[in-house]
Motif scaffolding. Sequence first.
Motif: not given
Length: 242
Positions: A29, A47-53, A56, A102-103, A105
């Motif tokens: 990240r 890490h789902y937040g990193w995949w989303t970033a 994006d 919460d899981s 994307l």
Amino acid sequence: MHVVFDPKADCPGILDITDANVNDAQIGRTVTIEQGATYVFDKGYCHYGWWTAIADQGAVFLTRPKTNMRLDVVGERPIALAQGDDFTVLQDTEVRFASKGDSTLPMRLRRLVVQRTDGKTITLLTNDLERAAVDIAALYKARWQIELLFRWIKQHLHIRRFLGNNDNAIRLQLFAAMIAYALLRIAARSHRIKISILRFTDLVALCLFERRHIGAIDKPPPVNPSRPQCQNSQNQLSLSYA
């Protein structure tokens, strides 16, 4: 040691050294995401937040899902070409997370099932909806280059044993090894060396205290005209550089 390897430049672009208990995704990240780039990593960087970033920023990720990751099939995708270099694409589907918690994307995902020549199958997960299935599988296969990098460092830069046990000594030895690796790559590329990097490394080590041109390091040394020449018969057995 966390490394971002650039396959086009054939050298590492980012290097970070942390304690063994630091999660891989935590380091991932911190990497600046480049628009249009493709990031290929193993399941340790989940890490789902990193995949989303990554999505994006207009980039693509390719990884292997964890065994406990529940996915629902949204639709099947046709496979125009299934046979690749030492692998076969068995399945290409669009999926989404089965969990309603919460899981989730905010992107469409694609799951590939690939069979290797040894009969084993691997599952790949990506947000790339444009590339052909065989090209995506080839990208993950190319990730093996970073494994070869670590093997090369251990075998040829003497990182099997550390000279010191404290944090600073280990970091210095690892950084010295990576600097040596980068210099060898730069020298090989600048002088258009065609032999393998392993052979090139061995020759450089043997000729460290000799005046030899790097571009001709795999050639026999020039003959000194002041020394007497060999007068052996041409029919006799002789030795030469391979």
